[in-house]
Design a protein around this motif. Structure first.
Motif, PDB file in Angstrom:
ATOM      1  N   TYR A  43       0.831  -1.210   0.000  1.00  0.00           N
ATOM      2  CA  TYR A  43       0.000   0.000   0.000  1.00  0.00           C
ATOM      3  C   TYR A  43       0.864   1.258   0.000  1.00  0.00           C
ATOM      4  O   TYR A  43       1.929   1.303   0.624  1.00  0.00           O
ATOM      5  CB  TYR A  43      -0.913   0.020   1.224  1.00  0.00           C
ATOM      6  CG  TYR A  43      -2.042  -0.987   1.155  1.00  0.00           C
ATOM      7  CD1 TYR A  43      -3.318  -0.591   0.791  1.00  0.00           C
ATOM      8  CD2 TYR A  43      -1.812  -2.335   1.444  1.00  0.00           C
ATOM      9  CE1 TYR A  43      -4.360  -1.511   0.724  1.00  0.00           C
ATOM     10  CE2 TYR A  43      -2.839  -3.261   1.375  1.00  0.00           C
ATOM     11  CZ  TYR A  43      -4.113  -2.849   1.010  1.00  0.00           C
ATOM     12  OH  TYR A  43      -5.130  -3.755   0.928  1.00  0.00           O
ATOM     13  N   LYS A  44       0.374   2.257  -0.687  1.00  0.00           N
ATOM     14  CA  LYS A  44       1.029   3.552  -0.591  1.00  0.00           C
ATOM     15  C   LYS A  44       0.654   4.189   0.743  1.00  0.00           C
ATOM     16  O   LYS A  44      -0.379   3.883   1.346  1.00  0.00           O
ATOM     17  CB  LYS A  44       0.631   4.468  -1.749  1.00  0.00           C
ATOM     18  CG  LYS A  44      -0.838   4.887  -1.780  1.00  0.00           C
ATOM     19  CD  LYS A  44      -1.093   5.809  -2.960  1.00  0.00           C
ATOM     20  CE  LYS A  44      -2.557   6.253  -3.005  1.00  0.00           C
ATOM     21  NZ  LYS A  44      -2.824   7.139  -4.163  1.00  0.00           N
ATOM     22  N   LYS A  45       1.519   5.027   1.225  1.00  0.00           N
ATOM     23  CA  LYS A  45       1.346   5.736   2.497  1.00  0.00           C
ATOM     24  C   LYS A  45       1.380   4.790   3.700  1.00  0.00           C
ATOM     25  O   LYS A  45       0.901   5.135   4.780  1.00  0.00           O
ATOM     26  CB  LYS A  45       0.060   6.567   2.493  1.00  0.00           C
ATOM     27  CG  LYS A  45       0.071   7.688   1.469  1.00  0.00           C
ATOM     28  CD  LYS A  45      -1.117   8.601   1.613  1.00  0.00           C
ATOM     29  CE  LYS A  45      -1.044   9.757   0.612  1.00  0.00           C
ATOM     30  NZ  LYS A  45      -2.178  10.674   0.706  1.00  0.00           N
ATOM     31  N   LEU A  67      -7.835   2.133   5.202  1.00  0.00           N
ATOM     32  CA  LEU A  67      -7.170   2.152   3.909  1.00  0.00           C
ATOM     33  C   LEU A  67      -8.214   2.056   2.800  1.00  0.00           C
ATOM     34  O   LEU A  67      -9.299   1.484   3.000  1.00  0.00           O
ATOM     35  CB  LEU A  67      -6.210   0.966   3.784  1.00  0.00           C
ATOM     36  CG  LEU A  67      -4.927   1.029   4.607  1.00  0.00           C
ATOM     37  CD1 LEU A  67      -4.248  -0.335   4.635  1.00  0.00           C
ATOM     38  CD2 LEU A  67      -3.978   2.084   4.058  1.00  0.00           C
ATOM     39  N   ASP A  99      -5.454   2.590  -2.569  1.00  0.00           N
ATOM     40  CA  ASP A  99      -4.122   2.669  -1.958  1.00  0.00           C
ATOM     41  C   ASP A  99      -3.293   1.417  -2.232  1.00  0.00           C
ATOM     42  O   ASP A  99      -2.075   1.417  -2.051  1.00  0.00           O
ATOM     43  CB  ASP A  99      -4.233   2.854  -0.439  1.00  0.00           C
ATOM     44  CG  ASP A  99      -4.908   4.158  -0.044  1.00  0.00           C
ATOM     45  OD1 ASP A  99      -4.705   5.153  -0.755  1.00  0.00           O
ATOM     46  OD2 ASP A  99      -5.636   4.171   0.968  1.00  0.00           O
TER      47      ASP A  99
END
Length: 367
Positions: free
Chosen positions: A26-28, A296, A300
């Motif tokens: 996942y990003k972030k 989330l 993402d």
């Protein structure tokens, strides 16, 4: 600032690294301190660590006990700070003096160091002729009596501590320490920091007061039949394996230890419990549960399947189907631990050659 600090944990070999690998996609999100190799955060549960500190300072504490508790904590933290253990500790190597600073801050908040000596700090005793002569002289001149003539004590040179904080003070200081620890792992453009095995399942409810509300835990369970067989025949098998099996290799003893080890339920609302097998046989719905728990979004999930490869992880499931002998061996476990068994949606025989040989790396590949 990150939205959540998340601990992913489980029992030995139950598959927590599969969830960690999923979250790498996942990003972030950031698995700290390393994005590409294993690192476990032992600092809170290590012997003498924060959880021991909180327990002993709030249960039957005394001025004498508190000295031992504080020094044990300092020693445990100093060991993790100084030495490069590669997959845990090594804080001085990673952060310079920052870890020592937050340890010193906690120590100063909970107690005070004072001059003096007590029996906690005696390392050994010896006989001293000089001391015997002085004692005899004192007896003759000043009429002083001595119980032990010539006995000389050797001390470890550590400070003596007095720490009698209230329960409220202990856990307020603990929360400041955990937040300072989390914030050592500077992350830019990250909403969720992931900490591998920072807390054991048994400690989630007991030590919830050591964390703020932005701390969450994901606990990974697993079918005990697979854990038993992998523990006995795969993870520690020469020439790759090393050490002795973590769990007993006799079915009766395994059942006894398993029932004493697995936590049945949690009252902490910030805890999500999943099965390792769910990530393989019910992938989409399980991913949705994790996304909902951590706020989330599906968008993402930008590296889907790049870290958690369920086509490989599936080889570490239904291990008891490898042979009739293995299936027979776990019959006792299946009978006694019926409520712990996973309801596999279909049967398959895994490929022994593709099983992972390390209980810490059961999601994507051999490392």
């Amino acid at each position: 600032m990150p939205k959540f600090n998340v601990a992913v944990t489980g029992y030995y070999g139950t598959g927590s690294s599969a969830v960690t690998d999923l979250l790498r996609e996942y990003k972030k999100t950031s698995v700290v301190p390393f994005s590409d190799k294993n690192y476990e955060h032992t600092v809170f549960y290590v012997s003498g660590g924060l959880f021991d500190l909180c327990t002993l300072l709030t249960h039957g504490n005394s001025p004498f006990t508190s000295d031992m508790v504080m020094n044990n904590f300092i020693d445990a933290m100093d060991r993790l700070n100084k030495y490069d253990f590669v997959w845990f500790g090594s804080y001085r190597k990673l952060f310079g003096n920052r870890f020592k600073e937050i340890v010193d801050q906690l120590v100063s908040e909970l107690g005070e160091s004072k001059k003096g000596e007590n029996s906690n700090h005696i390392t050994k005793s010896s006989y001293s002729i000089v001391k015997t002569v002085l004692q005899l002289a004192a007896h003759l001149i000043y009429k002083r009596n001595f119980v032990q003539y010539g006995c000389k004590y050797h001390y470890d040179g550590k400070n003596v501590f007095f720490a009698m904080p209230s329960e409220k003070e202990v856990f307020e200081a603990a929360r400041r320490f955990t937040e300072a620890y989390f914030n050592m792992f500077d992350t830019e453009d990250v909403s969720i920091r992931i900490f591998d095995h920072l807390i054991w399942p048994h400690q989630i409810d007991e030590y919830s007061r050591c964390f703020t509300d932005d701390f969450k835990t994901i606990v990974v369970d697993r079918d005990p039949r697979d854990v038993y067989l992998l523990n006995k025949y795969v993870w520690f098998k020469p020439p790759v394996g090393h050490g002795t099996p973590h769990f007993p290799i006799e079915p009766e003893k395994f059942v006894e230890e398993w029932t004493k080890t697995i936590v049945q339920s949690y009252s902490n609302k910030n805890t999500l419990r999943i099965h390792y097998e769910d990530l393989i046989y019910s992938y989409e719905s399980t991913v949705m549960r994790i996304e909902e728990f951590l706020s989330l979004n599906e968008t993402d999930h930008v590296h889907k399947g790049e870290k958690l490869d369920i086509s490989k992880s599936i080889e570490n499931t239904q291990v008891f189907k490898v042979s009739k002998d293995w299936e027979k061996e776990v019959e006792y476990i299946a009978e006694k631990l019926d409520s712990y068994l996973y309801a596999f949606p279909y049967e398959r025989k895994p490929d022994v050659g593709n099983m992972f040989d390390d209980p810490r790396t059961i999601s994507t590949k051999r490392k």
